[in-house]
Design a protein around this motif. Sequence first.
Motif, mmCIF file in Angstrom:
data_model
loop_
_atom_site.group_PDB
_atom_site.id
_atom_site.type_symbol
_atom_site.label_atom_id
_atom_site.label_comp_id
_atom_site.label_asym_id
_atom_site.label_seq_id
_atom_site.Cartn_x
_atom_site.Cartn_y
_atom_site.Cartn_z
ATOM 1 N N ARG A 69 37.982 18.410 21.923
ATOM 2 C CA ARG A 69 38.655 17.365 21.165
ATOM 3 C C ARG A 69 39.968 17.879 20.599
ATOM 4 N NH1 ARG A 69 33.699 15.310 17.398
ATOM 5 N NH2 ARG A 69 33.750 17.542 16.892
ATOM 6 N N LEU A 70 40.875 16.955 20.283
ATOM 7 C CA LEU A 70 42.140 17.325 19.660
ATOM 8 C C LEU A 70 41.873 18.051 18.348
ATOM 9 C CD1 LEU A 70 44.215 14.057 20.215
ATOM 10 C CD2 LEU A 70 44.327 16.183 21.519
ATOM 11 N N GLY A 71 42.628 19.103 18.109
ATOM 12 C CA GLY A 71 42.464 19.871 16.888
ATOM 13 C C GLY A 71 41.416 20.959 16.973
ATOM 14 N N GLU A 72 40.722 21.034 18.122
ATOM 15 C CA GLU A 72 39.709 22.074 18.325
ATOM 16 C C GLU A 72 40.098 22.928 19.533
ATOM 17 O OE1 GLU A 72 35.991 20.068 18.765
ATOM 18 O OE2 GLU A 72 35.944 19.377 16.689
ATOM 19 N N SER A 73 39.659 24.181 19.549
ATOM 20 C CA SER A 73 39.961 25.093 20.649
ATOM 21 C C SER A 73 41.425 24.962 21.072
ATOM 22 C CB SER A 73 39.039 24.820 21.849
ATOM 23 O OG SER A 73 39.118 25.855 22.811
ATOM 24 N N LEU A 74 42.314 25.213 20.133
ATOM 25 C CA LEU A 74 43.747 24.978 20.361
ATOM 26 C C LEU A 74 44.285 25.799 21.525
ATOM 27 C CD1 LEU A 74 45.033 24.867 16.665
ATOM 28 C CD2 LEU A 74 44.401 22.964 18.163
ATOM 29 N N GLY A 75 43.729 26.966 21.746
ATOM 30 C CA GLY A 75 44.199 27.807 22.834
ATOM 31 C C GLY A 75 43.947 27.196 24.199
ATOM 32 N N THR A 76 42.722 26.712 24.447
ATOM 33 C CA THR A 76 42.416 26.120 25.751
ATOM 34 C C THR A 76 43.101 24.771 25.925
ATOM 35 O OG1 THR A 76 40.350 25.163 24.909
ATOM 36 C CG2 THR A 76 40.220 27.321 25.960
ATOM 37 N N ASN A 77 43.206 23.991 24.846
ATOM 38 C CA ASN A 77 43.916 22.718 24.948
ATOM 39 C C ASN A 77 45.392 22.932 25.266
ATOM 40 O OD1 ASN A 77 41.733 21.067 24.587
ATOM 41 N ND2 ASN A 77 42.075 20.699 22.416
ATOM 42 N N ASP A 78 45.962 24.015 24.726
ATOM 43 C CA ASP A 78 47.356 24.341 25.023
ATOM 44 C C ASP A 78 47.515 24.710 26.500
ATOM 45 O OD1 ASP A 78 50.112 24.943 24.033
ATOM 46 O OD2 ASP A 78 49.608 26.975 24.697
ATOM 47 N N LEU A 79 46.549 25.421 27.054
ATOM 48 C CA LEU A 79 46.601 25.758 28.480
ATOM 49 C C LEU A 79 46.573 24.497 29.344
ATOM 50 C CD1 LEU A 79 44.109 28.779 28.613
ATOM 51 C CD2 LEU A 79 46.606 28.883 28.780
ATOM 52 N N LEU A 80 45.747 23.537 28.956
ATOM 53 C CA LEU A 80 45.687 22.269 29.690
ATOM 54 C C LEU A 80 47.012 21.522 29.592
ATOM 55 C CD1 LEU A 80 42.122 20.933 28.769
ATOM 56 C CD2 LEU A 80 42.891 21.745 31.005
#
Length: 258
Positions: A179-190
């Motif tokens: 979800r947005l705001g969680e696991s910022l590192g992997t979301n940034d990779l996506l």
Amino acid sequence: MLMSSKLVDFNIPELKLMTKEPKELFYIGNRDLINRKMVSIVGTRRPCNYTKDFTFKLAQALAKRGVTIVSGAAMGVDAIAHRGATPSNTIAVMANGLNIKYPAVNRNLIADIEKNGLTLSFYKDGFRATKWSFVARNELVVALGSILIVTEADLNSGSLRSVEFALKMQKDIYVLPHRLGESLGTNDLLEKGLAKPIYNIEEFANQFGKIVEEKDDFLNYLKEKRTVNEAISKFGNRVYEAELEGLIAIKNGYIITL
């Protein structure tokens, strides 16, 4: 206490991708696991419940298809990935000499992997982990796998250093969607298009082949009435893993197969 042996005449083409190809490796356990398909799984030491659940299921699904799971035996995602695969289908890469069980919280897990899977290290017995040896450990974890999976990571985390190694080695990187705001590192990779999301565990695992049907000595052993202590003495953590998987129940000190 088990002592490590030098892994001689090892032929692991992936190690040529490393910054400096190792001239020697030390091991305890089943060296044949290196000859199987390998996938690396890493992530945070403090995973949320969602990550815990799906890291375990992902490692389990891959192992059922004959894939060896590679990780670093750290707390959190690493330990969950090892347990999901079961110790007999996993390689733990250590940042210290193999006669040292570190971290201590994973002592029993590491011992189980030594007995049934494989532990690897660059370092001779007695070497204690340093900041730089953890970095080298992470590079070896990445090098061994055909792909890298990061199931949860914050920005500027050690897991993203592993991603840097994977990018240099031109390996595909996969992450769990968060979800947005969680696991910022992997979301940034996506967001940057550097990783691909895993939306369906079974469909993702199917790219590595069909489920390998193997004789399960553990379940066969439990066909006769067994106490929990008897089963643990023979199969270790496999007992608790089977309980989590819903294969068995524990009642009044005995095991019941479901």
